[in-house]
Design a protein around this motif. Sequence first.
Motif, PDB file in Angstrom:
ATOM      1  N   ASP A  84       0.829  -1.210   0.000  1.00  0.00           N
ATOM      2  CA  ASP A  84       0.000   0.000   0.000  1.00  0.00           C
ATOM      3  C   ASP A  84       0.862   1.258   0.000  1.00  0.00           C
ATOM      4  OD1 ASP A  84      -2.446  -1.283  -0.170  1.00  0.00           O
ATOM      5  OD2 ASP A  84      -2.761  -1.322   2.009  1.00  0.00           O
ATOM      6  N   ARG A  85       1.986   1.202   0.690  1.00  0.00           N
ATOM      7  CA  ARG A  85       2.910   2.345   0.652  1.00  0.00           C
ATOM      8  C   ARG A  85       3.460   2.534  -0.754  1.00  0.00           C
ATOM      9  NH1 ARG A  85       7.463   2.930   4.984  1.00  0.00           N
ATOM     10  NH2 ARG A  85       7.655   4.884   3.835  1.00  0.00           N
ATOM     11  N   ALA A  86       3.816   1.429  -1.417  1.00  0.00           N
ATOM     12  CA  ALA A  86       4.340   1.516  -2.783  1.00  0.00           C
ATOM     13  C   ALA A  86       3.301   2.137  -3.713  1.00  0.00           C
ATOM     14  CB  ALA A  86       4.767   0.135  -3.275  1.00  0.00           C
ATOM     15  N   LEU A  87       2.040   1.736  -3.564  1.00  0.00           N
ATOM     16  CA  LEU A  87       0.969   2.306  -4.392  1.00  0.00           C
ATOM     17  C   LEU A  87       0.786   3.795  -4.104  1.00  0.00           C
ATOM     18  CD1 LEU A  87      -1.611  -0.607  -4.258  1.00  0.00           C
ATOM     19  CD2 LEU A  87      -0.262   0.138  -6.240  1.00  0.00           C
ATOM     20  N   ARG A  88       0.930   4.166  -2.852  1.00  0.00           N
ATOM     21  CA  ARG A  88       0.833   5.586  -2.492  1.00  0.00           C
ATOM     22  C   ARG A  88       1.944   6.375  -3.181  1.00  0.00           C
ATOM     23  NH1 ARG A  88      -1.315   9.094   1.367  1.00  0.00           N
ATOM     24  NH2 ARG A  88       0.127  10.753   1.941  1.00  0.00           N
ATOM     25  N   TYR A  89       3.151   5.833  -3.143  1.00  0.00           N
ATOM     26  CA  TYR A  89       4.265   6.495  -3.828  1.00  0.00           C
ATOM     27  C   TYR A  89       3.980   6.653  -5.315  1.00  0.00           C
ATOM     28  CZ  TYR A  89       7.648   5.956   0.067  1.00  0.00           C
ATOM     29  OH  TYR A  89       8.332   6.045   1.251  1.00  0.00           O
ATOM     30  N   ALA A  90       3.470   5.589  -5.942  1.00  0.00           N
ATOM     31  CA  ALA A  90       3.240   5.602  -7.388  1.00  0.00           C
ATOM     32  C   ALA A  90       2.266   6.706  -7.797  1.00  0.00           C
ATOM     33  CB  ALA A  90       2.727   4.242  -7.855  1.00  0.00           C
ATOM     34  N   GLY A  91       1.366   7.074  -6.904  1.00  0.00           N
ATOM     35  CA  GLY A  91       0.409   8.130  -7.199  1.00  0.00           C
ATOM     36  C   GLY A  91       0.858   9.509  -6.756  1.00  0.00           C
ATOM     37  N   THR A  92       2.109   9.632  -6.329  1.00  0.00           N
ATOM     38  CA  THR A  92       2.614  10.886  -5.784  1.00  0.00           C
ATOM     39  C   THR A  92       3.267  11.749  -6.860  1.00  0.00           C
ATOM     40  OG1 THR A  92       3.008   9.837  -3.647  1.00  0.00           O
ATOM     41  CG2 THR A  92       4.211  11.853  -4.064  1.00  0.00           C
ATOM     42  N   ARG A  93       3.068  13.032  -6.733  1.00  0.00           N
ATOM     43  CA  ARG A  93       3.770  13.991  -7.596  1.00  0.00           C
ATOM     44  C   ARG A  93       5.270  13.748  -7.453  1.00  0.00           C
ATOM     45  NH1 ARG A  93       4.795  19.891  -5.817  1.00  0.00           N
ATOM     46  NH2 ARG A  93       4.115  18.992  -3.873  1.00  0.00           N
ATOM     47  N   ASN A  94       5.999  13.871  -8.520  1.00  0.00           N
ATOM     48  CA  ASN A  94       7.453  13.664  -8.561  1.00  0.00           C
ATOM     49  C   ASN A  94       7.862  12.199  -8.484  1.00  0.00           C
ATOM     50  OD1 ASN A  94       8.157  16.343  -8.895  1.00  0.00           O
ATOM     51  ND2 ASN A  94       8.388  16.726  -6.724  1.00  0.00           N
ATOM     52  N   PHE A  95       6.916  11.271  -8.689  1.00  0.00           N
ATOM     53  CA  PHE A  95       7.284   9.850  -8.667  1.00  0.00           C
ATOM     54  C   PHE A  95       8.348   9.559  -9.719  1.00  0.00           C
ATOM     55  CE2 PHE A  95       6.840   5.363  -9.853  1.00  0.00           C
ATOM     56  CZ  PHE A  95       7.048   4.773  -8.607  1.00  0.00           C
ATOM     57  N   GLU A  96       8.224  10.199 -10.875  1.00  0.00           N
ATOM     58  CA  GLU A  96       9.203   9.950 -11.937  1.00  0.00           C
ATOM     59  C   GLU A  96      10.603  10.418 -11.541  1.00  0.00           C
ATOM     60  OE1 GLU A  96       7.580  13.942 -12.259  1.00  0.00           O
ATOM     61  OE2 GLU A  96       6.555  12.019 -12.233  1.00  0.00           O
ATOM     62  N   VAL A  97      10.693  11.361 -10.631  1.00  0.00           N
ATOM     63  CA  VAL A  97      11.991  11.864 -10.168  1.00  0.00           C
ATOM     64  C   VAL A  97      12.514  11.051  -8.987  1.00  0.00           C
ATOM     65  CG1 VAL A  97      13.202  13.869  -9.192  1.00  0.00           C
ATOM     66  CG2 VAL A  97      11.438  14.206 -10.941  1.00  0.00           C
ATOM     67  N   TYR A  98      11.648  10.778  -8.006  1.00  0.00           N
ATOM     68  CA  TYR A  98      12.084  10.167  -6.752  1.00  0.00           C
ATOM     69  C   TYR A  98      11.594   8.736  -6.542  1.00  0.00           C
ATOM     70  CZ  TYR A  98      13.094  15.025  -5.586  1.00  0.00           C
ATOM     71  OH  TYR A  98      13.565  16.306  -5.599  1.00  0.00           O
ATOM     72  N   GLY A  99      10.742   8.227  -7.437  1.00  0.00           N
ATOM     73  CA  GLY A  99      10.103   6.926  -7.237  1.00  0.00           C
ATOM     74  C   GLY A  99      11.064   5.782  -7.000  1.00  0.00           C
ATOM     75  N   ARG A 100      12.128   5.729  -7.771  1.00  0.00           N
ATOM     76  CA  ARG A 100      13.088   4.629  -7.608  1.00  0.00           C
ATOM     77  C   ARG A 100      13.668   4.630  -6.191  1.00  0.00           C
ATOM     78  NH1 ARG A 100      18.749   3.643 -10.433  1.00  0.00           N
ATOM     79  NH2 ARG A 100      18.739   1.371 -10.445  1.00  0.00           N
ATOM     80  N   GLY A 101      14.024   5.790  -5.704  1.00  0.00           N
ATOM     81  CA  GLY A 101      14.562   5.900  -4.340  1.00  0.00           C
ATOM     82  C   GLY A 101      13.523   5.568  -3.283  1.00  0.00           C
TER      83      GLY A 101
END
Length: 161
Positions: free
Chosen positions: A127-144
């Motif tokens: 659920d945390r991973a899904l929250r991250y995926a829907g977050t602004r700047n995921f393309e910048v910080y998502g991997r981290g």
Amino acid sequence: MMSDFDKAFEHVVGIEGGYVNDPKDPGGETKFGISRRAYPTEGIRNLTLERAKFLYRRDYWDAIKGDVLPYPLNLFVFDAAVNHGVDPAIRLLQKTLNVVQDGVLGGQTIKASQAMRSESVALYLADRALRYAGTRNFEVYGRGWLKRLFLLSMESGGGVS
């Protein structure tokens, strides 16, 4: 032996690192994960590790009742509180536990958390991973951000009973 809080604090500080002032980060100036946005009256550049530890205990660990939640669940919820905010961290836990999502870590949530199994811990992290995926700047910080979850899982030994 280290307390659960000390282990959790070491984990978070290890991931958050030292001083950063990334213009793309909405938190702004940050040190040890303590941001100017969340703490506008703190001297971020001169923040000591001891002061950061005090803030983490007071504003995150105590707020998620880390001393009551079982390990490593308390580590996961603490890390989520630091990264997403206390209310979202508790609501994610309540969603995982299938209890009322009111953002209050009360008796029902605590009781359900003490019976939590490894599969539920994995769902919390998912659920945390899904929250991250829907977050602004995921393309910048998502991997981290996703790396953070994997490190958290590995560091904890994987889960509860």
